[in-house]
Scaffold this active site. Sequence first.
Site, PDB file in Angstrom:
ATOM      1  N   TYR A   1      -8.747  -7.784  -9.769  1.00  0.00           N
ATOM      2  CA  TYR A   1      -7.561  -8.129 -10.528  1.00  0.00           C
ATOM      3  C   TYR A   1      -6.320  -8.390  -9.684  1.00  0.00           C
ATOM      4  CZ  TYR A   1      -3.441  -7.222 -13.417  1.00  0.00           C
ATOM      5  OH  TYR A   1      -2.231  -7.307 -14.024  1.00  0.00           O
TER       6      TYR A   1
ATOM      7  N   ASN B   1       2.521   1.097   0.723  1.00  0.00           N
ATOM      8  CA  ASN B   1       1.738   0.773  -0.466  1.00  0.00           C
ATOM      9  C   ASN B   1       0.650   1.823  -0.571  1.00  0.00           C
ATOM     10  OD1 ASN B   1       0.296  -0.414  -2.545  1.00  0.00           O
ATOM     11  ND2 ASN B   1      -0.642  -1.978  -1.240  1.00  0.00           N
ATOM     12  N   GLY B   2       0.613   2.543  -1.686  1.00  0.00           N
ATOM     13  CA  GLY B   2      -0.426   3.550  -1.871  1.00  0.00           C
ATOM     14  C   GLY B   2       0.108   4.759  -2.597  1.00  0.00           C
TER      15      GLY B   2
ATOM     16  N   CYS C   1       1.870  -2.430  -4.719  1.00  0.00           N
ATOM     17  CA  CYS C   1       2.998  -3.241  -4.330  1.00  0.00           C
ATOM     18  C   CYS C   1       2.644  -4.085  -3.126  1.00  0.00           C
ATOM     19  CB  CYS C   1       4.188  -2.358  -4.008  1.00  0.00           C
ATOM     20  SG  CYS C   1       3.862  -1.330  -2.611  1.00  0.00           S
TER      21      CYS C   1
ATOM     22  N   GLY D   1       4.493  -6.962  -7.438  1.00  0.00           N
ATOM     23  CA  GLY D   1       5.575  -6.088  -7.852  1.00  0.00           C
ATOM     24  C   GLY D   1       6.817  -6.859  -8.203  1.00  0.00           C
TER      25      GLY D   1
END
Length: 492
Positions: free
Chosen positions: A268, A105-106, A2, A31
């Site tokens: 990506y 984030n994670g 995210c 996200g």
Amino acid sequence: MCGIVGVSLGSLQYDAYSDLLETAAFLQHRGQDACGIICGTEDGTASFHRGAGLVNEVFGKGSHVASHLQGSFGIVRYPTNGEYNKVQIQPIIDKSRGNIAIAHNGNLENSRALGTYLTSIGQNQSNCTSDSGLILETLLSKYHPPSEMSSVESWIMLGLEQVYLRCVGSFACVLFIPGYGLVAFRDANGIKPVIMAERILDHGEVDYMFASESVACTSLGYTPVRDVRPGEAIFVPYASACRPQHRCIIRQVVPQLSYSPDIFEYVYFARADSVIDGISVNRSRRFMGKALAQTLINEITAKDGCVHEEIDCVIPVPETSLTCALAVSQYLHKPLAFGFVRNRFIFRTFLLPTQKQRTKAVASKLSTVREEFEGRNVLIIDDSIVRGTTAIQIVKMAREAGAKKVYFASGSPAIRFKHIHGIDLADESRLIAHGRSNLQISEALGADGVFYLSLDALIDSCISARRYGDVSSFEVGIFNGVYSTRGSCLAK
Ligand SMILES: *[C@@H]1O[C@H](CO)[C@@H](O)[C@H](O)[C@H]1NC(C)=O
Ligand SMILES: *[C@@H]1O[C@H](CO)[C@@H](O)[C@H](O)[C@H]1NC(C)=O
Ligand SMILES: *[C@@H]1O[C@H](CO)[C@@H](O)[C@H](O)[C@H]1NC(C)=O
């Protein structure tokens, strides 16, 4: 996976809300399921708004939201991972202890044990079920009601020591502390990105921004200053009349264990116009393409004679692979052809929650330009192959559009292991490369050949794209099953 952002403006006259909202245009690719913003004023008031959907769906319904979200500092998060449940929409806010909030984030690897531990010490007050909630609870285990700025800093340092001691996994976070300001911190392996940037105003005031990707900062006129380093926390107390300027405080909470950014950001996830931990995403993808072309020349020649000569054109799968495909085409001396057109209003398939939605989304997301395929041997380039759902459809579409031979090349190595750091890819058994040789994968895809970049070449590509900094290792567990966080637990 995210996007997180924190903003602290140098002047109390302005609201951080509009900067936070504008970053959506640059981080929404990280996200799309939901988003939330919390803002604070100097008197300690916090106001927030969260909801499911794209940013314009959550925040676009009239100006009442904007007038309600006041204050010179705040945080925002754009999550994925099927976080549709409203309770989990971030920022996570602890209402019982002064509206302290976190954007994370994670992924944690020890959530269960951590939850049990927190419950055992009576620190499961919000009954949290998400990793982000657990991190916040761990931090708040050292909470003291604020009396003055310096005492806030000291309890947060103690809380952060607990976070680094107890939380195993990846976390890049921005904390929102009402009446204080922001604190950004990052796990001791530096897996998830968070960069700090500043914008210096006419009267010398400094606006600060923390963001998952540099493009969010540069697009809003901020200049990147430094990445938050592994094990480090950066405190930014809100601006006030007595300290309008450079007010950040940098603390190394624990020693760095490694500096291993998630390599999937370069392959990506990140935008090509971002620089993450000193590495240009655009350049890394160019080098991946160059190395992939080299692989094709070597592999095809070795196996079947000069078959790469028979490739008529290189066709990228839009859009992440464009940069890589351009380099492949240049180094193979084959024309680049835009054979696929992307419907920009359909979103990434592998992040959709069910297989049915996924198959449907692939079908409506791309269409073919027939002349680019008809009677030709095509080399299709994608950044990665995960479940293979997209790749199978793409090969089929290429054949239906009249291609003679269809080769498929991935700008990254075969994905054979779980991504444990927040990209909700798939169970290992659902990965198309899991337990299959290249020949078997090629058959499963219905292609005439499949080619992958080697892991060494991928790592070299990223290191060669470094503009500054000293990153020389990466989190690559998704490719080889060796995760940088394993065995690195500080708590025994
Ligand atoms: C916290 O407590 C609630 C209620 O007792 C429980 O359902 C939840 O699983 C606990 N959270 C964790 C992470 O253990
Ligand atoms: C958490 O769970 C406990 C026990 O089940 C309950 O008493 C408490 O009200 C819950 N707290 C919240 C914030 O939901
Ligand atoms: C991307 O990288 C290539 C190769 O290093 C470079 O020539 C090109 O200018 C870069 N593009 C941008 C937009 O920075």
